[in-house]
Design a protein around this motif. Sequence first.
Motif, PDB file in Angstrom:
ATOM      1  N   VAL A  33       1.056  -0.648  -0.435  1.00 15.34           N
ATOM      2  CA  VAL A  33      -0.427   0.189  -0.336  1.00 15.34           C
ATOM      3  C   VAL A  33       1.319   1.236  -0.418  1.00 15.34           C
ATOM      4  CG1 VAL A  33      -2.159   1.118   1.116  1.00 15.34           C
ATOM      5  CG2 VAL A  33      -1.858  -1.129   0.920  1.00 15.34           C
ATOM      6  N   PRO A  34       1.085   2.090  -1.449  1.00 17.19           N
ATOM      7  CA  PRO A  34       1.753   3.468  -1.497  1.00 17.19           C
ATOM      8  C   PRO A  34       1.793   4.128  -0.330  1.00 17.19           C
ATOM      9  CG  PRO A  34       0.653   2.493  -3.732  1.00 17.19           C
ATOM     10  CD  PRO A  34       0.177   2.007  -2.308  1.00 17.19           C
ATOM     11  N   GLU A  35       0.987   4.683   0.502  1.00 20.70           N
ATOM     12  CA  GLU A  35       0.097   5.494   1.717  1.00 20.70           C
ATOM     13  C   GLU A  35       0.638   5.095   2.730  1.00 20.70           C
ATOM     14  OE1 GLU A  35      -3.335   3.515   0.556  1.00 20.70           O
ATOM     15  OE2 GLU A  35      -2.003   4.767  -0.397  1.00 20.70           O
ATOM     16  N   GLN A  36       1.166   2.992   2.906  1.00 25.97           N
ATOM     17  CA  GLN A  36       1.914   2.885   4.047  1.00 25.97           C
ATOM     18  C   GLN A  36       3.222   2.589   4.090  1.00 25.97           C
ATOM     19  OE1 GLN A  36      -0.782   3.776   5.864  1.00 25.97           O
ATOM     20  NE2 GLN A  36      -0.855   2.010   7.005  1.00 25.97           N
ATOM     21  N   ARG A  37       4.168   3.175   2.577  1.00 25.15           N
ATOM     22  CA  ARG A  37       5.627   2.760   2.866  1.00 25.15           C
ATOM     23  C   ARG A  37       6.128   3.150   3.953  1.00 25.15           C
ATOM     24  NH1 ARG A  37       7.759   3.814  -2.931  1.00 25.15           N
ATOM     25  NH2 ARG A  37       5.950   1.652  -3.263  1.00 25.15           N
ATOM     26  N   ILE A  38       6.073   4.692   4.498  1.00 29.81           N
ATOM     27  CA  ILE A  38       6.356   5.459   5.696  1.00 29.81           C
ATOM     28  C   ILE A  38       6.322   4.332   6.921  1.00 29.81           C
ATOM     29  CG2 ILE A  38       4.829   6.490   6.026  1.00 29.81           C
ATOM     30  CD1 ILE A  38       8.835   7.154   5.999  1.00 29.81           C
ATOM     31  N   GLU A  39       5.082   3.640   6.750  1.00 31.60           N
ATOM     32  CA  GLU A  39       5.381   2.961   8.033  1.00 31.60           C
ATOM     33  C   GLU A  39       6.363   1.418   8.285  1.00 31.60           C
ATOM     34  OE1 GLU A  39       3.584   4.026  10.317  1.00 31.60           O
ATOM     35  OE2 GLU A  39       2.044   5.209   9.615  1.00 31.60           O
TER      36      GLU A  39
END
Length: 462
Positions: A33-39
């Motif tokens: 999930v691209p928006e969760q990459r930082i997680e």
Amino acid sequence: MAVSKLHDYLLEHENDLVAELSDWVRIPSVAGVPEQRIEVVRSARWLAGTLRAIGFPVVEVWSEDEAPAVYAEWCAEPSAPTVLIYSHHDVRVSKDEQWQETRPHEPVVRDGYLYGRGVSDAKGQVLTHLWSLRAHLAATGRTAPAVNVKLLIEGEEETGSPHFRQLLKDHRNRLAADLVVFSDTMLWQAGHPAVCTSIRGTINAHLEVYGPQRDVHGGAVSGPAPNPVLALAALLGGLYDDKGRVTVPGFYDAVIEPSERRRQELAELPFTEEDWLARSETGGITHEAGYTVLEQLWTRPAIEAISVIAGDPEGVPRAVVPAVATAELSIRTVPDQTVPAVAEQLRRWVADALPPEFGHELSITEETGQDPYQTPEDHPAVQVLAEAMEAGFGKPAGRMGNAGGGPVRWLEKVAGAPVVFFGTGLPEDRWHDSDERAAIEVLRKGAATLAHFWNRLAETKF
């Protein structure tokens, strides 16, 4: 080693194990999930900091931009075996509205279980290793483990490890070992431990079947128009015959029958259909003629349709004959099936089985396909692990397999070493589904098992 001291230490720190795992689960390191990459990056950083706090002198985060993996090593005994431990810290996407015990990343303890995404698959398994080392050091008074330990915890297993193979190649000079411990597997029962000695391979495929050139109003063309939904349904409906065998031509040509020794090992595990249905929540059993449920799970290949989409799956139907119907296929392989051979069998099967009025496209991710693996039956580490499991769980350990897949062959090749398996998951832990959970007692006993394993392994000659 003082056995009672080891177990007392883990009992005393059980709440600390749960609290630490809960902290990690609160980081939603969702794969793909691209928006969760930082997680996923934050998850890797959390693990790296925890490993440094334990005492690992070397801790690194690899490939931070592409699903970071965490590497650590603690090699203080030149004459002792070197163990490479593998697992992963990424987790599956969750649907909040389907979780009833808690939200996916708000862990809670209820009735001896910790609930939350990743508590079992596989953050809990990673932490059993960390707590095993803490217990091992506390019980022995050592300042470094009795064996040389390397950990490699990847961050994209749940999406098929698309960059992991290259990561292994880039760092192969750091990953040599005498033994690989693969920790992304299950136990048979909480009250009946078993050493896993095999894992099935896995191949993923995406199939699109084409009918009309565009979605067409059914009132204008219904009947003579080729409907890809019906064609796809017929194709999938014929995937198995009445004996429970896959009908893809050539699919079983390379399949090795389980040995009598293997069949006997599996037969010795406690099993009833009632218990299996209750724990797996599958609702029924589809048999392949001539094989038990456990033989099917761990020694026989399978093909599953895990997603089928066509037309208007959401909202108000438009009453059209759809232009395309799609299916995601998951193929589980066993020795001596290979990814290229099975991929070619699938391509021929689809091309021959679909009527000529339908087009299709079959995409198979051969580069990330995983081949099956069988631990050498008489490797001394298997018996050492069985003895450690008996010491950790208090009961003799049987033998089992793992129905899933993983990058085992890649690790075997890069480390130049055989692979043994140890996990703390259970079939009832609801991997990949809502209300994932882990039995706290099993996590503690898993850590005890591994702590015993390090001490015994240090004295083992391979």
